[in-house]
Design a protein around this motif. Structure first.
Motif, PDB file in Angstrom:
ATOM      1  N   LEU A 227       3.577  -1.041   3.985  1.00 54.37           N
ATOM      2  CA  LEU A 227       2.832   0.210   4.003  1.00 54.37           C
ATOM      3  C   LEU A 227       3.790   1.381   3.861  1.00 54.37           C
ATOM      4  CD1 LEU A 227       0.202   1.820   4.477  1.00 54.37           C
ATOM      5  CD2 LEU A 227       0.655   1.643   6.942  1.00 54.37           C
ATOM      6  N   SER A 228       3.545   2.195   2.855  1.00 56.63           N
ATOM      7  CA  SER A 228       4.364   3.390   2.631  1.00 56.63           C
ATOM      8  C   SER A 228       3.448   4.606   2.628  1.00 56.63           C
ATOM      9  CB  SER A 228       5.109   3.306   1.297  1.00 56.63           C
ATOM     10  OG  SER A 228       6.042   2.248   1.306  1.00 56.63           O
ATOM     11  N   ILE A 229       3.701   5.524   3.540  1.00 56.89           N
ATOM     12  CA  ILE A 229       2.896   6.740   3.652  1.00 56.89           C
ATOM     13  C   ILE A 229       3.731   7.909   3.136  1.00 56.89           C
ATOM     14  CG2 ILE A 229       1.543   8.203   5.183  1.00 56.89           C
ATOM     15  CD1 ILE A 229       0.554   5.317   4.975  1.00 56.89           C
TER      16      ILE A 229
ATOM     17  N   VAL B 258       0.836  -1.193   0.000  1.00 59.86           N
ATOM     18  CA  VAL B 258       0.000   0.000   0.000  1.00 59.86           C
ATOM     19  C   VAL B 258       0.872   1.245   0.000  1.00 59.86           C
ATOM     20  CG1 VAL B 258      -1.795   1.314   1.189  1.00 59.86           C
ATOM     21  CG2 VAL B 258      -1.810  -1.176   1.317  1.00 59.86           C
ATOM     22  N   ILE B 259       0.567   2.157  -0.924  1.00 63.61           N
ATOM     23  CA  ILE B 259       1.203   3.473  -0.921  1.00 63.61           C
ATOM     24  C   ILE B 259       0.076   4.488  -0.883  1.00 63.61           C
ATOM     25  CG2 ILE B 259       2.700   5.080  -2.133  1.00 63.61           C
ATOM     26  CD1 ILE B 259       3.947   2.678  -3.551  1.00 63.61           C
ATOM     27  N   CYS B 260       0.087   5.369   0.106  1.00 62.53           N
ATOM     28  CA  CYS B 260      -0.991   6.345   0.191  1.00 62.53           C
ATOM     29  C   CYS B 260      -0.499   7.640   0.831  1.00 62.53           C
ATOM     30  CB  CYS B 260      -2.172   5.779   0.963  1.00 62.53           C
ATOM     31  SG  CYS B 260      -1.784   5.256   2.631  1.00 62.53           S
ATOM     32  N   LYS B 261      -1.354   8.635   0.732  1.00 60.70           N
ATOM     33  CA  LYS B 261      -1.008   9.959   1.223  1.00 60.70           C
ATOM     34  C   LYS B 261      -1.166  10.047   2.736  1.00 60.70           C
ATOM     35  CE  LYS B 261      -2.427  12.458  -2.973  1.00 60.70           C
ATOM     36  NZ  LYS B 261      -3.350  13.492  -3.517  1.00 60.70           N
ATOM     37  N   SER B 262      -0.409  10.933   3.328  1.00 60.53           N
ATOM     38  CA  SER B 262      -0.511  11.175   4.765  1.00 60.53           C
ATOM     39  C   SER B 262      -1.938  11.601   5.123  1.00 60.53           C
ATOM     40  CB  SER B 262       0.486  12.259   5.158  1.00 60.53           C
ATOM     41  OG  SER B 262       0.470  12.466   6.536  1.00 60.53           O
ATOM     42  N   GLY B 263      -2.452  11.065   6.203  1.00 58.49           N
ATOM     43  CA  GLY B 263      -3.804  11.385   6.649  1.00 58.49           C
ATOM     44  C   GLY B 263      -4.836  10.343   6.251  1.00 58.49           C
ATOM     45  N   THR B 264      -4.448   9.443   5.369  1.00 60.45           N
ATOM     46  CA  THR B 264      -5.357   8.391   4.920  1.00 60.45           C
ATOM     47  C   THR B 264      -5.417   7.276   5.956  1.00 60.45           C
ATOM     48  OG1 THR B 264      -4.692   8.851   2.645  1.00 60.45           O
ATOM     49  CG2 THR B 264      -5.834   6.779   3.051  1.00 60.45           C
TER      50      THR B 264
END
Lengths: 116, 116
Positions: free
Chosen positions: B113-115, B11-17
């Motif tokens: 997990l990568s934020i 998973v790669i997603c934006k901060s706050g997700t």
């Protein structure tokens, strides 16, 4: 306090040689279990072998055997006839606690590299 | 037998997700599942024990409101990382145990997990 100690951060072994990965543990429980897991670079944890504290004989699973010395609180993993595919991280773990609350505590791991 | 499936694997997603990770036991029932976190080149650190039908038991230092665990059935536990931030980036891996004291924990393949 560290309950599982693996003193070898890295090991380098020639293919086809046997290798021993060290593991010492600390517990005051009479009933406990000791496990070895292999973690390749892809990340999954592969169960290798189990030794119960009341088992009188050392556990064996194919090329894997566990040298269990209860008085010394050691549970070393022996891999015979090493193969290139054995290169991975190896973790020793201990399960302690009452029946319903058993948790695994892991050692720091040993990175094993098999050279051709 | 004793297969554990973990999804997603990456998973790669934006901060706050908020990110939900699923852990399923495919061919056995697991009243207890475990969630671990692993930083690069380090060992597995137990975050919490997930109990079917009751609240999870968190390890010391793990924020309950940050890492929400739900174990609604005998084959599914979920970990939700709420309002994820870059420091939450890690490898998360679950395990499940067949309810027999001598059985090993069987692990899923983990979630990276990568934020951003």
């Amino acid at each position: 306090a560290q309950k599982i100690t693996q003193t070898q951060p890295g090991m380098f072994v020639q293919e086809k040689e046997a290798v021993t990965l060290d593991c010492t543990y600390d517990t005051s429980d009479q009933s406990y279990g000791l496990f070895w897991y292999k973690q390749p670079s892809s990340g999954e944890m592969i169960f290798l072998i189990y030794q119960g504290s009341y088992d009188e004989q050392n556990a064996t699973e194919g090329r894997y055997s566990l040298n269990f010395q209860k008085a010394r609180k050691s549970a070393n993993l022996v891999i015979s006839a090493s193969q290139l595919g054995d290169s991975a991280m190896y973790f020793c773990a201990m399960r302690e606690g009452i029946q319903g609350a058993q948790k695994l505590v892991f050692g720091q791991g040993t990175r094993l590299t098999i050279n051709p | 037998g004793a297969v554990v499936s973990q999804h997603p694997s990456w998973v790669i997603c934006k901060s706050g997700t908020s990110v939900k990770i699923e852990c399923r036991s495919l061919d056995f029932q697991a009243t207890t599942m475990f969630w671990y976190r692993q930083f690069p080149k380090q060992s597995l650190m137990l975050m919490a024990t997930s109990n079917e039908g009751s609240k999870a038991t968190y390890e010391q230092g793990v924020e309950k409101d940050k890492f929400l665990i739900n174990h609604a059935s005998l084959t599914l536990s979920t970990l939700t990382v709420t309002s994820a931030h870059p420091e939450d980036s890690s490898f998360y891996i679950c395990s499940a145990r067949v309810d027999n004291s001598n059985q090993p924990q069987h692990f899923g393949d983990g979630t990276r997990l990568s934020i951003l």
